[in-house]
Design an enzyme around this catalytic site. Sequence first.
Site, PDB file in Angstrom:
ATOM      1  N   THR A  45       0.816  -1.301  -0.088  1.00 32.96           N
ATOM      2  CA  THR A  45       0.057  -0.215   0.012  1.00 32.96           C
ATOM      3  C   THR A  45       0.915   1.143   0.031  1.00 32.96           C
ATOM      4  O   THR A  45       2.032   1.182   0.595  1.00 32.96           O
ATOM      5  CB  THR A  45      -0.948   0.016   1.352  1.00 32.96           C
ATOM      6  N   VAL A  47       1.124   4.538   1.259  1.00 36.05           N
ATOM      7  CA  VAL A  47       1.635   5.337   2.376  1.00 36.05           C
ATOM      8  C   VAL A  47       2.522   4.234   3.354  1.00 36.05           C
ATOM      9  O   VAL A  47       3.440   4.861   3.697  1.00 36.05           O
ATOM     10  CB  VAL A  47       0.491   5.831   3.412  1.00 36.05           C
ATOM     11  N   CYS A  48       2.214   3.226   3.471  1.00 32.80           N
ATOM     12  CA  CYS A  48       2.959   2.255   4.089  1.00 32.80           C
ATOM     13  C   CYS A  48       4.347   1.973   3.673  1.00 32.80           C
ATOM     14  O   CYS A  48       5.340   1.984   4.405  1.00 32.80           O
ATOM     15  CB  CYS A  48       2.213   0.854   4.462  1.00 32.80           C
ATOM     16  N   THR A  49       4.223   2.033   2.312  1.00 31.06           N
ATOM     17  CA  THR A  49       5.555   1.764   1.538  1.00 31.06           C
ATOM     18  C   THR A  49       6.594   2.928   1.840  1.00 31.06           C
ATOM     19  O   THR A  49       7.775   2.906   1.988  1.00 31.06           O
ATOM     20  CB  THR A  49       5.422   1.522   0.118  1.00 31.06           C
ATOM     21  N   LEU A  52       7.662   2.765   5.924  1.00 27.20           N
ATOM     22  CA  LEU A  52       8.772   1.867   6.394  1.00 27.20           C
ATOM     23  C   LEU A  52       9.897   2.197   5.551  1.00 27.20           C
ATOM     24  O   LEU A  52      11.158   1.778   6.136  1.00 27.20           O
ATOM     25  CB  LEU A  52       8.081   0.445   6.027  1.00 27.20           C
TER      26      LEU A  52
END
Length: 218
Positions: A45, A47-49, A52
């Site tokens: 996804t 934003v998560c990418t 992290l």
Amino acid sequence: KIMPGITLGDTVPNLEVETTHKNFKLHDYFADSWTVLFSHPGDFTPVCTTELGAMGKYAHEFEQRGVKLLGLSCDDIQSHKDWIPDIEAFTPGSKVTYPIIADPNKEIIPQLNMIDPIENGPSRALHIVGPDCKIKLSFLYPSTTGRNMDEVLRALDSLLMAAKHKNKIATPVNWKPDEPVVISPAVSDEEAKKLFPQGFKTAELPSKKGYLRVADVS
Ligand code: BEZ
């Protein structure tokens, strides 16, 4: 609406977790250091990418402070492992050296109070956990808002600074390391003179109450 779940001062439950490194009990991971535990709604996804990736880029900053990182995303280990090359490719200079917990059935996030109560689903939660396995600071962001990792580091530096001074000091608005701190209201002027032999300045305010005392501890 009452938010259920663990919060500041609570002990994180000693769950057995499956991660991209190895499986462990949370307290074994937390032992003897501070940990930033941060959750994500899901793998692959956008934003998560980015989040992290930023954590991977900042990993050396946390390492320098002796602080561990521990991610969580609501998918399984194979999916996490397949996703890591995307994370590192999108953020040049990023290496995902920290473990990521698998929570494909969303069984762990309620126990760690990492739920978005509006969505009744995963959130971007972040707990800074002390060496005593207790939560010292928590952020709860919805899935639509990526976090600011500079703020995570800044808040962590504040916690470490306050802990170093046994909470006799606090850090003011927008504080950064090397900037002056304020003396806790629980500390008398007499004690402050002993604690800060280099001196402190008391702000002159209309109330004439000498509560805003600034000390340089760097
Ligand atoms: C994201 O990481 O981009 C995302 C995840 C879940 C919902 C919305 C955005």
